[in-house]
Design a protein around this motif. Structure first.
Motif, PDB file in Angstrom:
ATOM      1  N   MET A 268      19.773  37.553  42.588  1.00 29.96           N
ATOM      2  CA  MET A 268      19.795  36.755  41.349  1.00 29.96           C
ATOM      3  C   MET A 268      18.504  35.952  41.223  1.00 29.96           C
ATOM      4  O   MET A 268      17.911  35.873  40.152  1.00 29.96           O
ATOM      5  N   GLU A 269      18.075  35.354  42.329  1.00 30.11           N
ATOM      6  CA  GLU A 269      16.859  34.533  42.282  1.00 30.11           C
ATOM      7  C   GLU A 269      15.656  35.383  41.902  1.00 30.11           C
ATOM      8  O   GLU A 269      14.798  34.954  41.136  1.00 30.11           O
ATOM      9  N   GLN A 270      15.643  36.631  42.420  1.00 31.74           N
ATOM     10  CA  GLN A 270      14.550  37.530  42.089  1.00 31.74           C
ATOM     11  C   GLN A 270      14.533  37.874  40.600  1.00 31.74           C
ATOM     12  O   GLN A 270      13.506  37.832  39.942  1.00 31.74           O
ATOM     13  N   LEU A 271      15.712  38.208  40.064  1.00 35.66           N
ATOM     14  CA  LEU A 271      15.789  38.640  38.674  1.00 35.66           C
ATOM     15  C   LEU A 271      15.612  37.476  37.700  1.00 35.66           C
ATOM     16  O   LEU A 271      14.962  37.613  36.671  1.00 35.66           O
ATOM     17  N   PHE A 272      16.197  36.321  38.040  1.00 36.99           N
ATOM     18  CA  PHE A 272      16.145  35.181  37.114  1.00 36.99           C
ATOM     19  C   PHE A 272      14.898  34.323  37.310  1.00 36.99           C
ATOM     20  O   PHE A 272      14.600  33.464  36.490  1.00 36.99           O
ATOM     21  N   GLY A 273      14.218  34.516  38.425  1.00 37.83           N
ATOM     22  CA  GLY A 273      13.002  33.743  38.700  1.00 37.83           C
ATOM     23  C   GLY A 273      13.250  32.260  38.900  1.00 37.83           C
ATOM     24  O   GLY A 273      12.417  31.435  38.543  1.00 37.83           O
ATOM     25  N   ARG A 274      14.402  31.902  39.442  1.00 35.82           N
ATOM     26  CA  ARG A 274      14.673  30.488  39.749  1.00 35.82           C
ATOM     27  C   ARG A 274      15.690  30.365  40.875  1.00 35.82           C
ATOM     28  O   ARG A 274      16.319  31.335  41.251  1.00 35.82           O
ATOM     29  N   LYS A 275      15.827  29.159  41.405  1.00 33.55           N
ATOM     30  CA  LYS A 275      16.763  28.915  42.515  1.00 33.55           C
ATOM     31  C   LYS A 275      18.197  29.003  42.023  1.00 33.55           C
ATOM     32  O   LYS A 275      18.536  28.554  40.929  1.00 33.55           O
ATOM     33  N   VAL A 276      19.049  29.593  42.866  1.00 36.70           N
ATOM     34  CA  VAL A 276      20.458  29.755  42.504  1.00 36.70           C
ATOM     35  C   VAL A 276      21.329  29.138  43.586  1.00 36.70           C
ATOM     36  O   VAL A 276      21.083  29.315  44.783  1.00 36.70           O
ATOM     37  N   PHE A 277      22.335  28.384  43.158  1.00 38.49           N
ATOM     38  CA  PHE A 277      23.359  27.906  44.074  1.00 38.49           C
ATOM     39  C   PHE A 277      24.633  28.667  43.742  1.00 38.49           C
ATOM     40  O   PHE A 277      25.165  28.552  42.646  1.00 38.49           O
ATOM     41  N   LEU A 278      25.086  29.494  44.681  1.00 32.97           N
ATOM     42  CA  LEU A 278      26.212  30.399  44.391  1.00 32.97           C
ATOM     43  C   LEU A 278      27.422  30.057  45.249  1.00 32.97           C
ATOM     44  O   LEU A 278      27.328  29.932  46.468  1.00 32.97           O
ATOM     45  N   GLU A 279      28.572  29.878  44.590  1.00 34.09           N
ATOM     46  CA  GLU A 279      29.834  29.721  45.311  1.00 34.09           C
ATOM     47  C   GLU A 279      30.736  30.898  44.986  1.00 34.09           C
ATOM     48  O   GLU A 279      30.761  31.354  43.844  1.00 34.09           O
ATOM     49  N   THR A 280      31.487  31.372  45.983  1.00 35.38           N
ATOM     50  CA  THR A 280      32.384  32.512  45.736  1.00 35.38           C
ATOM     51  C   THR A 280      33.793  32.204  46.238  1.00 35.38           C
ATOM     52  O   THR A 280      33.975  31.525  47.257  1.00 35.38           O
ATOM     53  N   TRP A 281      34.791  32.692  45.509  1.00 29.56           N
ATOM     54  CA  TRP A 281      36.191  32.581  45.919  1.00 29.56           C
ATOM     55  C   TRP A 281      36.841  33.948  45.776  1.00 29.56           C
ATOM     56  O   TRP A 281      36.468  34.710  44.890  1.00 29.56           O
ATOM     57  N   VAL A 282      37.834  34.223  46.611  1.00 35.59           N
ATOM     58  CA  VAL A 282      38.601  35.466  46.466  1.00 35.59           C
ATOM     59  C   VAL A 282      40.002  35.098  46.012  1.00 35.59           C
ATOM     60  O   VAL A 282      40.649  34.233  46.612  1.00 35.59           O
ATOM     61  N   ARG A 283      40.474  35.713  44.927  1.00 43.88           N
ATOM     62  CA  ARG A 283      41.826  35.441  44.440  1.00 43.88           C
ATOM     63  C   ARG A 283      42.583  36.736  44.201  1.00 43.88           C
ATOM     64  O   ARG A 283      41.985  37.777  43.966  1.00 43.88           O
ATOM     65  N   VAL A 284      43.919  36.619  44.237  1.00 40.66           N
ATOM     66  CA  VAL A 284      44.781  37.793  44.104  1.00 40.66           C
ATOM     67  C   VAL A 284      45.431  37.816  42.734  1.00 40.66           C
ATOM     68  O   VAL A 284      45.993  36.826  42.284  1.00 40.66           O
ATOM     69  N   ARG A 285      45.302  38.964  42.045  1.00 40.95           N
ATOM     70  CA  ARG A 285      46.045  39.169  40.798  1.00 40.95           C
ATOM     71  C   ARG A 285      46.597  40.585  40.854  1.00 40.95           C
ATOM     72  O   ARG A 285      45.825  41.551  40.940  1.00 40.95           O
ATOM     73  N   GLU A 286      47.921  40.684  40.817  1.00 43.28           N
ATOM     74  CA  GLU A 286      48.545  41.998  41.030  1.00 43.28           C
ATOM     75  C   GLU A 286      48.398  42.937  39.847  1.00 43.28           C
ATOM     76  O   GLU A 286      48.592  42.555  38.711  1.00 43.28           O
ATOM     77  N   GLY A 287      48.057  44.193  40.176  1.00 47.89           N
ATOM     78  CA  GLY A 287      48.131  45.276  39.199  1.00 47.89           C
ATOM     79  C   GLY A 287      47.216  45.170  37.990  1.00 47.89           C
ATOM     80  O   GLY A 287      47.446  45.809  36.984  1.00 47.89           O
ATOM     81  N   TRP A 288      46.104  44.398  38.114  1.00 49.51           N
ATOM     82  CA  TRP A 288      45.295  44.201  36.907  1.00 49.51           C
ATOM     83  C   TRP A 288      44.576  45.457  36.437  1.00 49.51           C
ATOM     84  O   TRP A 288      44.346  45.643  35.260  1.00 49.51           O
TER      85      TRP A 288
END
Ligand code: GDP
Ligand code: MG
Length: 302
Positions: A268-288
């Motif tokens: 992302m930093e390469q493509l956007f040309g700026r610093k990125v602060f990234l947070e990730t979460w994993v969540r469950v949703r059945e059968g989507w």
């Protein structure tokens, strides 16, 4: 070439999954706008990659590969959606490039070729991955075989990965476009938002880091995308269908998710040309993945 003689138009990039369509789009654009991986069906959305050259501009329509719909698979609504996106990509284009893998021609390649002929667009054949061919003398007979009885505007052996053969391919694609001024600014490289691209970068790393272990029905939703001075703060939710899948994505002590986050952030930093602060979460949703309504809320709509 006369600088006043400029061509511009759109070209659909068509072919079966995993032949290198997105790799080709990125190589022509000169930046990674479309994600790629060894897993088939990495590309789920139609996306424009804009390639600008002194003599013309090509809006490349990258597509999910056309593929057979596999009856009642868990992800059948997703498959239907992807095929619709691939067919829809042919509307209003000036030409198409059919990408195949050097040395192979499957029923699905015939399916794609027939769909293009039906749409009535000129077809350039890109025989990709020639770098992988061990026996180079096999190339000529292969080219003769696949072009027999099929009408192509031109045929190009290329390697999208090694960027070989691309200049001649671009020249021949430009010949099929109308004489027109550029449609997009020189610095525009895609029609997708940074928010969308951020989600794709996370999905790309999931595919690459987890490989065959990644549950097919995994998707990424960007929940937060805010500019904070020089910094971009991005929050990504990874949706899976079951608790067991959540554990797989997170990995031992969170190691996998950390790796995915680190690599996605760096792209992302390469493509956007700026610093990125990234947070990730994993969540469950059945059968989507088999639920058209859920697909729409996650951005899978025409
Ligand atoms: P798509 O599904 O048709 O969009 O295929 P991708 O662009 O995602 O590529 C599928 C895989 O093939 C990725 O692992 C690419 O790195 C690889 N690939 C694409 N083009 C080439 C090529 O010219 N040579 C080699 N060796 N691999 C390639
Ligand atoms: Mg692709």
């Amino acid at each position: 070439m006369d600088p006043t003689f400029h061509r511009a138009g759109s070209v659909a990039v068509i072919g079966r999954p995993n032949v290198g369509k997105s790799t080709l789009v990125n190589a022509l654009v000169g930046a990674k706008v479309s994600i790629t991986s060894k897993r088939p069906q990495t590309t789920r959305h139609r996306l424009l990659g804009i390639a600008t050259f002194p003599q013309g501009q090509i809006a490349l329509v990258d597509t999910p590969g056309l593929h057979r719909e596999q009856g009642k698979s868990t992800a059948s609504a997703m498959h239907r959606w992807m095929n619709r996106a691939a067919r829809g990509a042919l509307e209003g284009v000036d030409a198409a490039v059919l990408v195949v893998e050097a040395g192979r021609w499957d029923d699905e390649d015939t399916l794609a070729f027939d769909a293009l002929k039906e749409a009535g667009v000129p077809v350039v054949l890109a025989v990709n991955q020639v770098d992988k061919l061990r026996d180079k003398t096999a190339l000529l007979p292969y080219l003769a075989k696949v072009s027999a009885g099929r009408e192509f505007a031109s045929v190009h052996p290329i390697s999208a990965l090694k960027r070989s053969g691309l200049e001649a391919l671009v020249d021949d694609l430009l010949k099929l476009l109308p004489q027109a001024p550029p449609m997009y600014g020189e610095d525009e490289i895609t029609d997708k938002s940074q928010r969308f691209l951020a989600g794709e970068m996370v999905r790309e790393q999931l595919m690459r880091q987890l490989g065959a272990e990644l549950p097919y029905a995994t998707t990424v939703e960007i929940e937060r995308f805010v500019e904070d001075g020089e910094l971009l703060r991005i929050g990504a939710v990874i949706w899976v269908e079951r608790d067991g899948q959540k554990a797989i994505v997170i990995g031992k002590g969170g190691s996998r998710l950390r790796e995915v986050g680190t690599l996605a952030r760096s792209h992302m930093e390469q493509l956007f040309g700026r610093k990125v602060f990234l947070e990730t979460w994993v969540r469950v949703r059945e059968g989507w993945s088999d639920d058209e309504a859920a697909l729409r809320t996650l951005g899978y709509h025409d």
